[in-house]
Design a protein around this motif. Sequence first.
Motif, PDB file in Angstrom:
ATOM      1  N   GLY A  56       0.791  -1.225   0.000  1.00 25.62           N
ATOM      2  CA  GLY A  56       0.000   0.000   0.000  1.00 25.62           C
ATOM      3  C   GLY A  56       0.821   1.271   0.000  1.00 25.62           C
ATOM      4  O   GLY A  56       0.294   2.351  -0.276  1.00 25.62           O
ATOM      5  N   LYS A  60       0.163   5.261  -1.333  1.00 23.72           N
ATOM      6  CA  LYS A  60       0.423   6.412  -0.474  1.00 23.72           C
ATOM      7  C   LYS A  60       1.489   7.337  -1.050  1.00 23.72           C
ATOM      8  O   LYS A  60       1.700   8.435  -0.542  1.00 23.72           O
ATOM      9  CB  LYS A  60       0.867   5.944   0.913  1.00 23.72           C
ATOM     10  N   HIS A  94      -2.628  -1.167  -3.811  1.00 25.72           N
ATOM     11  CA  HIS A  94      -3.721  -0.310  -3.344  1.00 25.72           C
ATOM     12  C   HIS A  94      -3.691  -0.132  -1.829  1.00 25.72           C
ATOM     13  O   HIS A  94      -3.081  -0.924  -1.117  1.00 25.72           O
ATOM     14  CB  HIS A  94      -5.070  -0.927  -3.747  1.00 25.72           C
ATOM     15  N   HIS A  95      -4.362   0.904  -1.375  1.00 25.15           N
ATOM     16  CA  HIS A  95      -4.559   1.118   0.055  1.00 25.15           C
ATOM     17  C   HIS A  95      -5.965   1.681   0.227  1.00 25.15           C
ATOM     18  O   HIS A  95      -6.351   2.595  -0.498  1.00 25.15           O
ATOM     19  CB  HIS A  95      -3.512   2.086   0.621  1.00 25.15           C
ATOM     20  N   PRO A  96      -6.750   1.131   1.175  1.00 26.32           N
ATOM     21  CA  PRO A  96      -8.143   1.554   1.302  1.00 26.32           C
ATOM     22  C   PRO A  96      -8.331   3.050   1.569  1.00 26.32           C
ATOM     23  O   PRO A  96      -9.330   3.627   1.152  1.00 26.32           O
ATOM     24  CB  PRO A  96      -8.678   0.709   2.468  1.00 26.32           C
ATOM     25  N   ASP A  97      -7.375   3.689   2.233  1.00 20.84           N
ATOM     26  CA  ASP A  97      -7.500   5.123   2.503  1.00 20.84           C
ATOM     27  C   ASP A  97      -7.213   5.979   1.268  1.00 20.84           C
ATOM     28  O   ASP A  97      -7.510   7.174   1.268  1.00 20.84           O
ATOM     29  CB  ASP A  97      -6.534   5.544   3.617  1.00 20.84           C
ATOM     30  N   TYR A  98      -6.642   5.372   0.226  1.00 18.76           N
ATOM     31  CA  TYR A  98      -6.248   6.129  -0.963  1.00 18.76           C
ATOM     32  C   TYR A  98      -7.004   5.690  -2.215  1.00 18.76           C
ATOM     33  O   TYR A  98      -7.251   6.502  -3.101  1.00 18.76           O
ATOM     34  CB  TYR A  98      -4.734   5.995  -1.192  1.00 18.76           C
ATOM     35  N   ASN A  99      -7.311   4.415  -2.339  1.00 16.87           N
ATOM     36  CA  ASN A  99      -7.960   3.886  -3.537  1.00 16.87           C
ATOM     37  C   ASN A  99      -9.354   3.336  -3.265  1.00 16.87           C
ATOM     38  O   ASN A  99      -9.991   2.853  -4.171  1.00 16.87           O
ATOM     39  CB  ASN A  99      -7.149   2.718  -4.143  1.00 16.87           C
ATOM     40  N   GLY A 100      -9.772   3.332  -2.005  1.00 18.44           N
ATOM     41  CA  GLY A 100     -11.005   2.636  -1.664  1.00 18.44           C
ATOM     42  C   GLY A 100     -10.725   1.149  -1.548  1.00 18.44           C
ATOM     43  O   GLY A 100      -9.579   0.701  -1.590  1.00 18.44           O
ATOM     44  N   LYS A 101     -11.788   0.394  -1.404  1.00 18.82           N
ATOM     45  CA  LYS A 101     -11.640  -1.051  -1.209  1.00 18.82           C
ATOM     46  C   LYS A 101     -11.314  -1.730  -2.541  1.00 18.82           C
ATOM     47  O   LYS A 101     -11.874  -1.385  -3.577  1.00 18.82           O
ATOM     48  CB  LYS A 101     -12.943  -1.606  -0.631  1.00 18.82           C
TER      49      LYS A 101
END
Length: 163
Positions: A56, A60, A94-101
């Motif tokens: 992730g 970021k 991916h990272h949930p805080d940046y790309n969503g789930k």
Amino acid sequence: MKKNKAVFLDRDGVLNKELGDYVCNLDDFHILEHNFKPLKELQDRGYLLAVITNQGGVAKGWYSEETLGKMHARLLETYEANGIHISDIYYCRHHPDYNGKCLCRKPGSLMLEKAMARFDVDVSKSYFIGDNERDMIAGEAAGLKGILIKSDQPIGEVLHLID
């Protein structure tokens, strides 16, 4: 035709030293040499080896895919130099805080499912070694036997759990 048995491996804390957060540059990427012997043993016992890792830090902006590629090239080259073939490295950038789930990020099992399909893996004879509960959740969702280790723990200490 006989299916392959496999051991899937998380990366940070399993194959390279856990830093507590992201490994952001090549200078901080330290491969755990104590795992050469046990991974060679698994390979000699007929297990295909592949890496499944969340990365992730790319989402970021903490490191680039180019830097990540250099870390993975070093990992593959170092293991190959020690007689260990890692079939592939699957990573989620991916990272949930940046790309969503997303579907690929562990605890999701999509990376494992892709690798299992590609390498025609017999799930009943395969394992996932990781140092985080999300690794165990992903492995279980894919039908694998999970082996939870502590970060940087020698894999040799859990070899007895693998048939």
